[in-house]
Motif scaffolding. Structure first.
Motif, mmCIF file in Angstrom:
data_model
loop_
_atom_site.group_PDB
_atom_site.id
_atom_site.type_symbol
_atom_site.label_atom_id
_atom_site.label_comp_id
_atom_site.label_asym_id
_atom_site.label_seq_id
_atom_site.Cartn_x
_atom_site.Cartn_y
_atom_site.Cartn_z
ATOM 1 N N PRO A 180 -107.270 5.974 -91.849
ATOM 2 C CA PRO A 180 -106.744 5.674 -90.515
ATOM 3 C C PRO A 180 -107.846 4.990 -89.694
ATOM 4 N N PRO A 181 -107.512 3.950 -88.941
ATOM 5 C CA PRO A 181 -108.530 3.231 -88.168
ATOM 6 C C PRO A 181 -108.976 4.012 -86.946
ATOM 7 N N THR A 182 -110.135 3.663 -86.425
ATOM 8 C CA THR A 182 -110.616 4.238 -85.170
ATOM 9 C C THR A 182 -110.035 3.431 -84.012
ATOM 10 N N VAL A 183 -110.110 4.000 -82.828
ATOM 11 C CA VAL A 183 -109.667 3.278 -81.632
ATOM 12 C C VAL A 183 -110.443 1.974 -81.520
ATOM 13 N N ARG A 184 -111.750 2.009 -81.751
ATOM 14 C CA ARG A 184 -112.587 0.803 -81.649
ATOM 15 C C ARG A 184 -112.154 -0.248 -82.655
ATOM 16 N N GLN A 185 -111.864 0.142 -83.888
ATOM 17 C CA GLN A 185 -111.423 -0.821 -84.896
ATOM 18 C C GLN A 185 -110.107 -1.490 -84.481
ATOM 19 N N VAL A 186 -109.185 -0.702 -83.964
ATOM 20 C CA VAL A 186 -107.908 -1.259 -83.509
ATOM 21 C C VAL A 186 -108.134 -2.183 -82.318
ATOM 22 N N PHE A 187 -108.954 -1.747 -81.371
ATOM 23 C CA PHE A 187 -109.211 -2.586 -80.204
ATOM 24 C C PHE A 187 -109.902 -3.887 -80.586
ATOM 25 N N ASP A 188 -110.808 -3.840 -81.548
ATOM 26 C CA ASP A 188 -111.475 -5.066 -81.994
ATOM 27 C C ASP A 188 -110.462 -6.079 -82.526
ATOM 28 N N VAL A 189 -109.472 -5.611 -83.286
ATOM 29 C CA VAL A 189 -108.413 -6.504 -83.786
ATOM 30 C C VAL A 189 -107.609 -7.059 -82.612
ATOM 31 N N LEU A 190 -107.193 -6.169 -81.705
ATOM 32 C CA LEU A 190 -106.396 -6.605 -80.556
ATOM 33 C C LEU A 190 -107.140 -7.610 -79.685
ATOM 34 N N SER A 191 -108.412 -7.349 -79.416
ATOM 35 C CA SER A 191 -109.169 -8.233 -78.516
ATOM 36 C C SER A 191 -109.499 -9.575 -79.164
ATOM 37 N N ARG A 192 -109.408 -9.665 -80.469
ATOM 38 C CA ARG A 192 -109.615 -10.930 -81.178
ATOM 39 C C ARG A 192 -108.294 -11.683 -81.367
ATOM 40 N N GLU A 193 -107.267 -10.995 -81.870
ATOM 41 C CA GLU A 193 -106.021 -11.647 -82.268
ATOM 42 C C GLU A 193 -105.087 -11.984 -81.108
ATOM 43 N N VAL A 194 -104.935 -11.067 -80.150
ATOM 44 C CA VAL A 194 -103.983 -11.290 -79.053
ATOM 45 C C VAL A 194 -104.364 -12.510 -78.216
#
Length: 148
Positions: free
Chosen positions: A96-110
């Motif tokens: 399961p990903p960490t909050v930081r890992q998910v946020f890193d994807v969101l802040s790059r892709e969105v």
């Protein structure tokens, strides 16, 4: 529902770890291709209001955009950009990903996808900004290689 009322109710949840993902516009005035949560003054979700969610270590709020930005839907993705990339980030990896890992994807892709498709800016935000965000989201799947 007013944002402040919603955030107060979430703050009452007595979990040690909470993560709120909010895919909503700054103003709540839904326009074609945008969505929102009603905010009484119409000036957007302020940091002090979003902080009402924060009730201790391990509590995070991840919003789909800055308080001055709209959050967009994508016809081709059949979802909001934020929600689409959130789901994709949660599916990655064996753990399961960490909050930081998910946020890193969101802040790059969105921002990249919204800029490409809509020609405007949308930047996901995380509170607290300086938190470690090492809380894992979810649990390992039953029958994974980690099981004895």
């Amino acid at each position: 529902m007013e944002y402040e009322d919603f955030s107060r109710k979430v703050a009452l949840i007595k979990a040690r770890r909470k993560i709120a993902f909010l895919d909503t516009c700054y103003s709540g005035q839904a326009k074609p291709g945008a969505k929102g949560l009603f905010i009484e003054d119409g000036h957007g979700i302020e940091d002090k209001t979003a902080r009402l969610f924060l009730s201790g270590e391990g509590t995070y709020v991840v919003t789909s955009s800055k308080s001055s930005e709209r959050s967009f839907e994508s016809e081709s993705l059949h979802n909001g950009y934020f929600t689409y990339y959130l789901i994709e980030a949660l599916k990655k990896g064996l753990e399961p990903p960490t909050v930081r890992q998910v946020f890193d994807v969101l802040s790059r892709e969105v921002p990249a996808a919204v800029l490409k498709d809509k020609g405007v800016l949308q930047h996901p935000q995380i509170l607290p900004e300086d938190g470690r965000a090492d809380v894992r989201i979810g649990v390992a799947a039953v029958g994974s290689s980690k099981d004895p």
